[in-house]
Design a protein around this motif. Structure first.
Motif, PDB file in Angstrom:
ATOM      1  N   LEU A   1       3.126  -3.881  -3.688  1.00 51.42           N
ATOM      2  CA  LEU A   1       3.716  -3.288  -3.327  1.00 51.42           C
ATOM      3  C   LEU A   1       4.583  -2.613  -2.828  1.00 51.42           C
ATOM      4  CD1 LEU A   1       3.266  -3.042  -7.738  1.00 51.42           C
ATOM      5  CD2 LEU A   1       5.179  -4.706  -6.685  1.00 51.42           C
ATOM      6  N   SER A   2       5.109  -1.912  -3.008  1.00 47.55           N
ATOM      7  CA  SER A   2       6.179  -0.846  -2.314  1.00 47.55           C
ATOM      8  C   SER A   2       5.162   0.358  -1.556  1.00 47.55           C
ATOM      9  CB  SER A   2       7.576  -0.458  -2.856  1.00 47.55           C
ATOM     10  OG  SER A   2       7.480   0.727  -1.893  1.00 47.55           O
ATOM     11  N   GLY A   3       4.955   0.765  -0.598  1.00 49.85           N
ATOM     12  CA  GLY A   3       3.655   1.659  -0.177  1.00 49.85           C
ATOM     13  C   GLY A   3       4.389   2.822  -0.618  1.00 49.85           C
ATOM     14  N   ARG A   4       5.650   2.776  -0.301  1.00 49.97           N
ATOM     15  CA  ARG A   4       6.389   4.098  -0.503  1.00 49.97           C
ATOM     16  C   ARG A   4       6.240   4.434  -2.097  1.00 49.97           C
ATOM     17  NH1 ARG A   4       9.745   8.043   1.552  1.00 49.97           N
ATOM     18  NH2 ARG A   4      11.772   8.538   0.678  1.00 49.97           N
TER      19      ARG A   4
ATOM     20  N   PRO B   1       0.853   9.492   9.438  1.00 53.13           N
ATOM     21  CA  PRO B   1      -0.076   9.247   7.766  1.00 53.13           C
ATOM     22  C   PRO B   1       1.115   9.561   6.350  1.00 53.13           C
ATOM     23  CG  PRO B   1      -0.925  11.054   8.920  1.00 53.13           C
ATOM     24  CD  PRO B   1       0.186  10.998   9.462  1.00 53.13           C
ATOM     25  N   HIS B   2       1.673  10.661   6.668  1.00 50.05           N
ATOM     26  CA  HIS B   2       2.861  11.077   5.844  1.00 50.05           C
ATOM     27  C   HIS B   2       4.375  10.225   5.432  1.00 50.05           C
ATOM     28  CE1 HIS B   2      -0.364  13.648   4.464  1.00 50.05           C
ATOM     29  NE2 HIS B   2      -0.597  14.624   5.936  1.00 50.05           N
ATOM     30  N   TYR B   3       4.377   9.598   6.870  1.00 46.20           N
ATOM     31  CA  TYR B   3       6.132   8.942   7.021  1.00 46.20           C
ATOM     32  C   TYR B   3       6.162   8.349   5.421  1.00 46.20           C
ATOM     33  CZ  TYR B   3       9.246   5.718   8.636  1.00 46.20           C
ATOM     34  OH  TYR B   3      10.444   5.470   9.266  1.00 46.20           O
ATOM     35  N   PHE B   4       6.058   7.743   4.404  1.00 47.08           N
ATOM     36  CA  PHE B   4       6.212   7.266   3.281  1.00 47.08           C
ATOM     37  C   PHE B   4       6.803   8.066   2.305  1.00 47.08           C
ATOM     38  CE2 PHE B   4       4.589   2.667   3.787  1.00 47.08           C
ATOM     39  CZ  PHE B   4       5.428   2.484   3.981  1.00 47.08           C
ATOM     40  N   ALA B   5       5.891   9.102   2.428  1.00 46.65           N
ATOM     41  CA  ALA B   5       5.676  10.297   0.713  1.00 46.65           C
ATOM     42  C   ALA B   5       6.793  11.548   1.829  1.00 46.65           C
ATOM     43  CB  ALA B   5       4.904  10.617   0.622  1.00 46.65           C
ATOM     44  N   SER B   6       7.151  11.352   2.661  1.00 44.19           N
ATOM     45  CA  SER B   6       7.865  12.165   3.332  1.00 44.19           C
ATOM     46  C   SER B   6       9.582  12.708   2.372  1.00 44.19           C
ATOM     47  CB  SER B   6       8.278  12.209   4.832  1.00 44.19           C
ATOM     48  OG  SER B   6       9.388  10.279   4.813  1.00 44.19           O
ATOM     49  N   PHE B   7      10.161  13.497   2.044  1.00 44.62           N
ATOM     50  CA  PHE B   7      11.528  13.640   1.673  1.00 44.62           C
ATOM     51  C   PHE B   7      12.540  13.989   2.796  1.00 44.62           C
ATOM     52  CE2 PHE B   7      14.969  16.993  -0.138  1.00 44.62           C
ATOM     53  CZ  PHE B   7      15.324  15.767  -0.928  1.00 44.62           C
ATOM     54  N   ASP B   8      13.522  12.693   2.275  1.00 45.02           N
ATOM     55  CA  ASP B   8      14.598  12.811   3.619  1.00 45.02           C
ATOM     56  C   ASP B   8      15.744  13.289   3.226  1.00 45.02           C
ATOM     57  OD1 ASP B   8      16.165  11.456   5.265  1.00 45.02           O
ATOM     58  OD2 ASP B   8      15.469   9.588   5.276  1.00 45.02           O
ATOM     59  N   GLU B   9      16.153  14.271   3.561  1.00 52.45           N
ATOM     60  CA  GLU B   9      16.646  15.004   3.504  1.00 52.45           C
ATOM     61  C   GLU B   9      18.372  14.723   2.818  1.00 52.45           C
ATOM     62  OE1 GLU B   9      18.698  19.667   3.353  1.00 52.45           O
ATOM     63  OE2 GLU B   9      16.421  18.984   4.549  1.00 52.45           O
TER      64      GLU B   9
END
Length: 318
Positions: free
Chosen positions: A66-69, A192-200
Motif C-alpha cells: 500500500l502507500s508508503g507515504r 529516510p524521512h521523505y515520506f513523513a515530511s510535512f509539505d507546508e
C-alpha cells in the motif's frame, strides 16, 4: 455495540483474498505477506492463533504493497501519541492517521480563500501508461482531471502536476507545474524521512482553496481526499467507483465526510458548515489527539465504499 474487525485466521484470510482480489492484488504477494506476518508474530510473541488482525497500517500490516507515504505518516502519528501499536483498536490500524503536530501547523495557516480550485499531485504517470496501451482503471481514474481544469479553472486557481518531465508545456495561467516537486512515485532515497515530511506549501495551497480535486490514484483512493479535509478545503471527486471505491479502505469511508461527486451533478458551493463538520470528524477519527476513537463496521457487514460501488454499478447497468 462496536463490531470488531478481528477474526479467526481462516476467516481473516478469506476476507483478505476477497478484498485484495477485487483490487487486483496478486495472490502470490498475498501469500508472501501472510508468511511475513507469521514471522513478525513469532518474533514479537503476538500469537496468530489468538488474534489475527486485518491491519492496513502499523507493525501488523498484512499487505505491505500500500502507500508508503500513508504508512510513514501513520507511524509518525502513533509515535507522537505514545500508544502501543499492538494495542490500538482494529479501527485505528485500518484508518489512515495524521500526526497532531501537522494539524497544529495547519491551524496556524491563513485560511482566507484566495482560490476556488486546486490540484497538486501526479498525473503524467497515468498518461504514459495509457499511451503504452494500459487502460486499467488505476491509469484512467484521472482522465477527468484536465477536462475539469480547462473548463473551470481561472487565473486565481492552481494546477501543480508533480511528475512532469522536461518539455512539458503549461496548459493555462493557473498551471504552476515545475520539475522536481514532491513525487510519491519517485521518492528521494537519500532522505529516510521523505515520506513523513510535512509539505507546508502543499497544505497552504489547499487551505487557501474552496475545493480540492481528489481523483483516485494507483488504487481507487488517495491521501489527498483527507488531506484536503485537514486543510479546510472541500474534496471533489468524479466517481465513487474510481476515486473512493477501495473496499479495503472501509475504515476511511465509514467516516461520514461531506464532499462533492461530479457524477451527482450538484452545484459546487463552498460551505463552511461542511468544513467545520469534516474537521471535527477528522480530528476524532484520523488523529490520536482525542484518543483511539472507533467506528463500527456497518451491520450489513459491507463497508460504505463497497455499497456505493455496488450502487454505482447498478445505476450504470440500468
Amino acid at each position: 455495540m462496536s463490531r470488531s474487525f478481528s477474526c479467526s485466521v481462516m476467516a481473516g484470510l478469506a476476507l483478505t483474498q476477497t478484498v485484495l482480489a477485487f483490487q487486483g492484488i496478486p495472490q502470490a504477494l498475498l501469500q508472501e505477506e501472510g508468511k511475513q506476518h507469521q514471522l513478525l508474530a513469532a518474533h514479537t510473541g503476538h500469537s496468530e492463533q489468538q488474534h489475527f488482525r486485518m491491519c492496513h497500517w502499523g507493525p501488523e500490516q498484512f499487505y505491505s504493497g500500500l502507500s508508503g507515504r500513508a504508512q510513514a505518516v501513520w507511524n509518525l502519528a502513533l509515535e507522537e501519541s505514545g500508544l502501543d501499536a499492538y494495542n490500538v483498536s482494529d479501527y485505528a490500524c485500518n484508518v489512515p492517521k495524521v500526526p497532531w503536530s501537522w494539524i497544529e501547523k495547519i491551524h496556524t495557516m491563513d485560511h482566507t480563500k484566495h482560490r476556488s480550485y486546486n490540484f497538486q499531485g501526479a498525473y503524467m504517470f497515468s498518461v504514459v501508461h495509457q499511451q503504452l496501451g494500459d487502460m486499467r482503471p488505476q491509469y484512467t481514474a484521472r482522465n477527468w482531471l484536465i477536462d475539469f481544469v480547462k473548463e473551470n479553472f481561472t487565473d486565481i486557481d492552481l494546477l501543480k502536476i508533480s511528475d512532469i518531465t522536461a518539455g512539458y508545456k503549461p496548459i493555462g495561467p493557473y498551471d504552476k507545474s515545475t520539475l522536481g516537486g514532491f513525487d510519491s512515485h519517485h521518492p528521494n532515497s537519500s532522505d529516510p524521512h521523505y515520506f513523513a515530511s510535512f509539505d507546508e506549501p502543499y497544505f497552504e495551497e489547499m487551505a487557501a482553496s474552496n475545493f480540492t480535486l481528489c481523483p483516485g490514484g494507483d488504487r481507487p483512493w488517495s491521501m489527498r481526499f483527507y488531506e484536503a479535509i485537514a486543510a479546510g478545503s472541500i474534496p471533489i471527486i468524479n466517481s465513487v467507483a474510481l476515486d473512493t471505491g477501495a473496499m479495503d479502505m472501509w475504515a476511511l469511508w465509514e467516516i461520514p465526510y461531506k464532499y462533492y461527486t461530479l457524477s451527482d451533478r450538484e452545484p459546487l458551493v463552498y460551505r463552511q458548515d461542511w468544513v467545520d463538520h469534516n474537521m471535527e470528524l477528522f480530528i476524532k477519527y484520523q488523529t490520536f489527539h482525542q484518543g483511539d476513537n472507533t467506528l463500527a463496521l456497518p451491520t450489513s457487514g459491507q463497508p460504505k465504499a463497497s455499497r456505493k460501488v455496488v450502487d454505482a454499478e447498478a445505476v450504470s447497468n440500468a
